[in-house]
Design an enzyme around this catalytic site. Structure first.
Site, mmCIF file in Angstrom:
data_model
loop_
_atom_site.group_PDB
_atom_site.id
_atom_site.type_symbol
_atom_site.label_atom_id
_atom_site.label_comp_id
_atom_site.label_asym_id
_atom_site.label_seq_id
_atom_site.Cartn_x
_atom_site.Cartn_y
_atom_site.Cartn_z
ATOM 1 N N CYS A 206 10.514 21.170 19.135
ATOM 2 C CA CYS A 206 10.386 20.903 17.696
ATOM 3 C C CYS A 206 11.794 20.858 17.118
ATOM 4 O O CYS A 206 12.766 20.679 17.870
ATOM 5 C CB CYS A 206 9.489 21.937 17.006
ATOM 6 S SG CYS A 206 10.141 23.615 16.962
ATOM 7 N N HIS B 29 12.621 36.772 35.058
ATOM 8 C CA HIS B 29 12.063 38.043 34.566
ATOM 9 C C HIS B 29 10.718 37.872 33.864
ATOM 10 O O HIS B 29 9.880 38.767 33.921
ATOM 11 C CB HIS B 29 13.033 38.700 33.578
ATOM 12 C CG HIS B 29 14.242 39.298 34.227
ATOM 13 N ND1 HIS B 29 15.025 40.259 33.622
ATOM 14 C CD2 HIS B 29 14.812 39.069 35.440
ATOM 15 C CE1 HIS B 29 16.019 40.610 34.427
ATOM 16 N NE2 HIS B 29 15.925 39.882 35.539
HETATM 17 C C1 RB5 Z 1 9.628 20.142 11.078
HETATM 18 O O1 RB5 Z 1 10.342 19.762 9.930
HETATM 19 C C2 RB5 Z 1 10.112 21.514 11.536
HETATM 20 O O2 RB5 Z 1 9.674 22.493 10.661
HETATM 21 C C3 RB5 Z 1 9.621 21.789 12.944
HETATM 22 O O3 RB5 Z 1 10.078 20.806 13.808
HETATM 23 C C4 RB5 Z 1 10.074 23.094 13.569
HETATM 24 O O4 RB5 Z 1 11.448 23.257 13.461
HETATM 25 C C5 RB5 Z 1 9.324 24.281 13.193
HETATM 26 O O5 RB5 Z 1 9.574 25.391 13.675
#
Ligand code: RB5
Length: 157
Positions: free
Chosen positions: A65, A98
């Site tokens: 993300c 671990h």
């Molecule tokens: C998306 O904008 C962002 O919030 C997501 O990719 C992530 O970083 C969330 O933890």
């Protein structure tokens, strides 16, 4: 090795390059999406990665993300998933040796593609040590999952 790989819009571009890297390294990426930069919700993609790992369709998973934080919070909600956010190679091999991490999380807004590749290379080539002290700790995590599972009443303070 078959590796489920998923990302939200924040990690989409890095997912494409890591999937290509995995292919070149002789692995088989199983791309569960997202497939473009339109905003999506990272828990939905974490679910797809977790499902593939838990069903045995992939031996490991990678979830990307923007920060690597939401990816790990969501991934770790699935009993049996041990997700680790790693933005350095030390954490990457420790999380295997671990913690027997089966999902690697990264933040595409934190690290660049070259470091991400090094982290993936390290993580993919590291194995769980199997040492009793680490097994004991992982068993305790399984016990916590069972104690706090939705079928059980909330534990008393
Ligand atoms: C998306 O904008 C962002 O919030 C997501 O990719 C992530 O970083 C969330 O933890």
């Amino acid at each position: 090795m078959r590796v489920a790989i998923g990302a939200d819009h924040g990690g989409f571009e890095l997912k494409v390059s890591i999937a290509e890297y995995l292919r070149k390294a002789g692995h088989t990426p199983v791309d569960v999406g997202t497939h473009n930069s339109d905003p999506v919700d990272y828990p939905d993609l974490a679910r797809e990665v977790a499902k593939a790992v838990l069903a045995g369709e992939a031996e490991r998973g990678i979830m990307i993300c923007g920060s690597g934080v939401g990816a790990s919070i969501a991934s770790n909600k699935f009993p049996g998933i041990r997700a680790a956010t790693c933005h350095d190679t030390y954490s990457a091999h420790q999380s295997r040796e671990h913690n027997d991490a089966n999902v690697l999380c990264m933040g595409a807004r934190v690290i660049g593609p070259a470091l991400a590749e090094d982290i993936v290379k390290t993580w993919m080539s590291s194995e769980f040590s199997g040492e009793p002290r680490h097994r004991k700790r992982l068993d305790k995590i399984v016990a916590i999952e069972k104690e706090f599972s939705s079928g059980n009443p909330p534990p008393k303070p």
